[in-house]
Design a protein around this motif. Structure first.
Motif, short mmCIF file in Angstrom:
data_model
loop_
_atom_site.label_atom_id
_atom_site.label_comp_id
_atom_site.label_asym_id
_atom_site.label_seq_id
_atom_site.Cartn_x
_atom_site.Cartn_y
_atom_site.Cartn_z
N PRO A 3 -42.95 -32.13 28.31
CA PRO A 3 -43.98 -32.65 29.18
C PRO A 3 -44.37 -34.01 28.47
N ALA A 4 -44.41 -34.36 27.39
CA ALA A 4 -44.80 -35.50 26.70
C ALA A 4 -43.71 -36.53 27.05
N PHE A 5 -42.45 -36.07 27.09
CA PHE A 5 -41.31 -37.24 27.44
C PHE A 5 -41.39 -37.47 28.57
N ILE A 6 -41.58 -36.61 29.64
CA ILE A 6 -41.53 -36.90 31.08
C ILE A 6 -43.11 -37.32 31.89
N LEU A 7 -43.87 -36.61 31.39
CA LEU A 7 -45.02 -36.63 32.18
C LEU A 7 -46.26 -37.58 31.41
N SER A 8 -45.89 -38.27 30.42
CA SER A 8 -46.71 -39.11 29.60
C SER A 8 -46.88 -40.58 30.08
N GLY A 9 -46.06 -41.02 31.01
CA GLY A 9 -46.09 -42.24 31.26
C GLY A 9 -45.48 -43.21 30.07
N PHE A 10 -44.66 -42.32 29.42
CA PHE A 10 -44.01 -43.15 28.15
C PHE A 10 -42.79 -43.93 28.81
N PHE A 25 -41.61 -43.16 32.44
CA PHE A 25 -41.77 -42.88 34.08
C PHE A 25 -43.31 -43.44 34.24
N ASP A 26 -43.39 -44.27 35.38
CA ASP A 26 -44.84 -44.70 35.80
C ASP A 26 -45.35 -43.20 36.48
N ILE A 27 -46.75 -43.01 35.99
CA ILE A 27 -47.38 -41.84 36.39
C ILE A 27 -47.69 -42.17 38.08
N HIS A 28 -48.14 -43.47 38.17
CA HIS A 28 -48.56 -43.56 39.52
C HIS A 28 -47.50 -43.51 40.57
N SER A 29 -46.03 -43.57 40.01
CA SER A 29 -45.00 -43.59 41.13
C SER A 29 -44.88 -42.30 41.42
N MET A 30 -45.36 -41.22 40.61
CA MET A 30 -44.96 -39.77 40.69
C MET A 30 -45.61 -39.08 41.98
N PRO A 31 -45.21 -38.05 42.53
CA PRO A 31 -45.95 -37.25 43.79
C PRO A 31 -47.51 -36.98 43.00
N PHE A 83 -51.33 -35.14 39.34
CA PHE A 83 -52.36 -34.15 38.77
C PHE A 83 -51.98 -33.39 37.54
N LEU A 84 -50.82 -32.99 37.51
CA LEU A 84 -50.38 -32.40 36.35
C LEU A 84 -50.29 -32.96 35.14
N THR A 85 -50.19 -34.18 35.14
CA THR A 85 -50.16 -35.19 33.97
C THR A 85 -51.40 -34.90 33.29
N HIS A 86 -52.40 -34.75 33.95
CA HIS A 86 -53.91 -34.69 33.03
C HIS A 86 -53.95 -33.66 32.28
N ALA A 89 -50.21 -35.95 25.58
CA ALA A 89 -49.67 -37.19 25.23
C ALA A 89 -49.71 -38.54 26.15
N ARG A 90 -50.28 -38.07 27.44
CA ARG A 90 -50.79 -38.94 28.56
C ARG A 90 -51.79 -39.94 27.86
N TYR A 91 -52.78 -39.17 27.31
CA TYR A 91 -53.96 -40.25 26.97
C TYR A 91 -53.78 -40.73 25.50
#
Length: 371
Positions: A297-304, A306-312, A317-320, A324-326
């Motif tokens: 999740p830290a690799f894919i969903l943190s915005g590291f 891939f841009d979070i705003h481009s995700m569905p 919502f799950l990224t919250h 690691a996102r924060y």
């Protein structure tokens, strides 16, 4: 909480770390290996892109234009005798794009007319294609401006965009990837360090001895948390030093603020690992779960990357719930933009809340019972 018992537990855990240096390897060797692997292996920049160049009628202007391509670090121009030969090379993936200077290029340019340049780009990798098109347009614009300056005439373009790039003017992808990498690596290290601790005690049968002693469960958890927090902070400092001195990433913000935010994030990661080991009670299972629920999740969903705003919306919502996102937002801000307090405080508050939740659940699930 008895301070003497707590000091004894911390000392016991440090001695255990010295006897079994695997924790030291996780804290110091793993970040070095991952930073070298990802820092040099992951890059979104394009350099020396093979480019087919077709010139119908060579002139001084076309030679000048090709010279501009050759001087650029982004392109590796290769002359082709005809457009069909260049297309065949593109089909065989020998080149990534084609630049075609038609026969009327120099005549139209000298006459003050529009002199179009035809460009084909391999779109299999859409991101790379967009980068290449941007590089070509920028190079073309600079070349036109240079020609106009040499002729002592203003460039005949009705609208000129004067762009300014903040925080990363060189557009080096490494400058924002490496701080994100630190967050991903610290997530894995923090969770792994504590994920194996309690599970190891259960496997070796020493947990029963601890439960038979007067120590409380809170003292046991805190006694295991303190040594691995020290190790984790050492690994974090090593990662920051590599980012600044090896990868030349500028640290614009405060180092001490970075230290405080990193300590907060490390508490979250250690809390996740402690909770996993409390539930798993097996080192192999705990390590597997730690990798799956923290690193991926830290690799894919943190915005590291891939841009979070481009995700569905659902994935956004799950990224919250991904800590690691924060931390990625804090690190990228402190490294590249400086002490932007609204960003730092908002994300730090989220990390503090997550730390309380993980430690609260871990404390609740940890009981002095053998069943």
């Amino acid at each position: 909480m008895n301070r003497q018992r707590l000091r004894g537990l911390v000392r016991k855990e440090f001695l255990q770390i010295l006897r079994d240096p695997s924790a030291i390897a996780i804290a110091f060797v793993l970040p070095v290996f991952l930073l070298l692997l990802f820092g040099y292996g992951v890059s979104l920049d394009a350099h020396h892109v093979p480019l087919a160049v077709v010139v119908d009628q060579p002139t001084a202007q076309t030679s000048n234009f090709i010279g501009g391509l050759q001087q650029s670090d982004f392109f590796d121009p290769r002359p082709y005798p005809s457009l069909s030969a260049a297309r065949a090379a593109l089909m065989q993936r020998q080149v990534t794009g084609i630049v075609w200077l038609r026969g009327d290029f120099s005549r139209d340019m000298l006459a003050g007319k529009t002199a179009p340049v035809a460009v084909w780009v391999d779109g299999v990798d859409a991101n790379n294609a967009n980068i290449l098109l941007g590089y070509l347009q920028g190079m073309w614009q600079n070349w036109l401006q240079l020609q106009a300056d040499q002729a002592g005439q203003p460039l005949a373009i009705p609208v000129v965009a004067e762009s300014r790039i903040w925080f990363n003017p060189a557009l080096r992808s490494r400058d924002f990837l490496v701080p994100g990498l630190i967050a991903v690596i610290m997530t894995l290290i923090g969770a792994l360090l504590t994920a194996l601790v309690v599970a190891r005690e259960w496997e070796r049968g020493t947990m029963e001895a601890l439960m038979a002693s007067p120590v409380t469960m809170g003292e046991i958890l805190l006694g295991k948390l303190v040594p691995y927090f020290v190790l984790g902070m050492g690994g974090m400092l090593l990662s920051v030093a590599m980012a600044v001195w090896l990868f030349a990433v500028p640290l614009v913000g405060s180092f001490w603020l970075l230290l405080v935010c990193s300590a907060l994030f490390l508490l979250v990661a250690l809390g996740m690992g402690l909770l996993i080991s409390t539930l798993a009670k097996n080192q192999f299972v705990a390590a597997q779960v730690a990798v799956i629920v923290t690193f991926l999740p830290a690799f894919i969903l943190s915005g590291f990357i891939f841009d979070i705003h481009s995700m569905p919306a659902v994935v956004q919502f799950l990224t919250h719930i991904v800590a690691a996102r924060y931390y990625v937002a804090i690190l990228q801000t402190l490294f590249l933009a400086g002490n932007v307090w609204p960003v730092v405080l908002t994300n730090s508050a989220a990390l503090a809340l997550m730390a309380l939740i993980f430690f609260g659940i871990a404390r609740r699930k940890s009981r002095k019972r053998l069943d």
